[in-house]
Motif scaffolding. Structure first.
Motif, PDB file in Angstrom:
ATOM      1  N   GLY A  81       0.790  -1.231   0.000  1.00 34.25           N
ATOM      2  CA  GLY A  81       0.000   0.000   0.000  1.00 34.25           C
ATOM      3  C   GLY A  81       0.814   1.268   0.000  1.00 34.25           C
ATOM      4  N   LEU A  89      -0.368   0.908  -4.982  1.00 34.09           N
ATOM      5  CA  LEU A  89      -1.595   1.146  -4.219  1.00 34.09           C
ATOM      6  C   LEU A  89      -2.650   0.092  -4.524  1.00 34.09           C
ATOM      7  N   ALA A 109      -4.414   0.755   1.137  1.00 32.38           N
ATOM      8  CA  ALA A 109      -4.441   2.200   0.857  1.00 32.38           C
ATOM      9  C   ALA A 109      -5.885   2.688   0.727  1.00 32.38           C
ATOM     10  N   GLU A 144      -4.708   0.737  -8.794  1.00 32.82           N
ATOM     11  CA  GLU A 144      -3.985   2.008  -8.854  1.00 32.82           C
ATOM     12  C   GLU A 144      -4.223   2.722 -10.176  1.00 32.82           C
ATOM     13  N   HIS A 162       0.921  10.847   0.751  1.00 35.29           N
ATOM     14  CA  HIS A 162       0.830   9.432   1.124  1.00 35.29           C
ATOM     15  C   HIS A 162       2.209   8.786   1.063  1.00 35.29           C
ATOM     16  N   ARG A 163       2.921   8.997  -0.020  1.00 35.62           N
ATOM     17  CA  ARG A 163       4.247   8.396  -0.155  1.00 35.62           C
ATOM     18  C   ARG A 163       5.219   8.905   0.904  1.00 35.62           C
ATOM     19  N   TYR A 220       3.318   7.390   4.724  1.00 36.95           N
ATOM     20  CA  TYR A 220       2.703   6.088   4.979  1.00 36.95           C
ATOM     21  C   TYR A 220       3.668   5.115   5.658  1.00 36.95           C
TER      22      TYR A 220
END
Length: 262
Positions: free
Chosen positions: A52, A56, A61, A79, A98-99, A102
């Motif tokens: 995730g 994704l 995610a 994704e 997010h990257r 996470y």
């Protein structure tokens, strides 16, 4: 804040390559040291898969998938669909956030402190190469990349924390199947995916790039060259691909006694 580690990571327990010289894991006292430098060590991989993050899927995610629905309010199933939604809604900033958040160094430290010794890092080809085009004049895939800085971080954090890394090419160019884990879900009856859609030459180029980039890392003990290829791929074709992939990894400088090809 990122979600708790156990909710976004699955268990990893793959064995090392047969015949490779491996040492037993460090003592329990050393395993608790979350900043012990990585070294080529052995035994089984006992760790977690960081799903995730760099590929994704709706499960791990799910917040992104819920936040960026399709035109009719439907949730994306892979994704590819999610990126089309995000681009249409000017949502690439959310992908970057997010990257960035996470998975963090603190997660790696916690994994080490739990007594585990490895992480699996699934990623799509676009993290390495950026989105490819369908043909000479075709539109590019909707993925966002390259984003090698995140793979770099994962490897550096693993080295810092004394963890082994299985780099996992989870989504190959063209797709090794028509399922969501490779980046794009294309199921019958509307599926356009066929086993010949898998772009083997481009996949080998991505594998070579990854192997050359990380061949000097003490943390890298495994490289998965695809994930769950479709049973539609003829066995002789699949075996030939694996043979060529192993050759690319070894030619790039990752030795058989140090890095397992999965």
């Amino acid at each position: 804040r990122p979600r708790p580690l156990q909710r976004r990571c699955s268990v990893l327990g793959s064995p090392a390559a047969p015949g490779a010289e491996r040492r037993e894991a460090a003592s329990s006292g050393a395993l608790a040291d979350a900043d012990r430098p990585a070294e080529k060590s052995g035994g089984k991989w006992r760790g977690v898969s960081l799903g995730g993050w760099l590929l994704l899927e709706p499960g791990p995610a799910k917040e992104l998938f819920r936040r960026f629905p399709g035109p009719a309010g439907e949730e994306a199933r892979c994704e590819w669909d999610l990126m089309e939604n995000m681009r249409r809604q000017d949502g690439l900033g959310a992908l970057k956030a997010h990257r960035e958040s996470y998975v963090t160094l603190e997660d790696f430290r916690r994994i080490r402190a739990m007594g585990l010794n490895a992480v699996r890092v699934p990623f799509g080809y676009w993290v390495v190469d950026g989105p490819l085009r369908a043909g000479a004049t075709g539109a590019p895939d909707p993925y966002e990349g390259p984003a090698l800085e995140y793979l770099d971080r994962a490897v550096a954090w693993a080295e810092q924390c004394g963890l082994q890394v299985l780099l996992d090419l989870h989504g190959c160019p063209g797709g090794e199947s028509g399922e969501a884990p490779c980046g794009r879900r294309q199921r019958p009856p509307r599926s356009q995916w066929r086993w010949r859609s898998w772009r083997f030459r481009d996949t080998l180029r991505v594998i070579r790039t990854v192997a050359e980039r990380y061949r000097g890392s003490a943390a890298i003990t495994g490289l998965a060259v695809c994930n769950e290829p479709s049973p539609q791929v003829p066995l002789d074709v699949l075996c030939r691909f694996y043979g060529r992939a192993v050759a690319e990894v070894r030619a790039a400088g990752m030795a058989a006694g140090e890095v397992t090809v999965v």
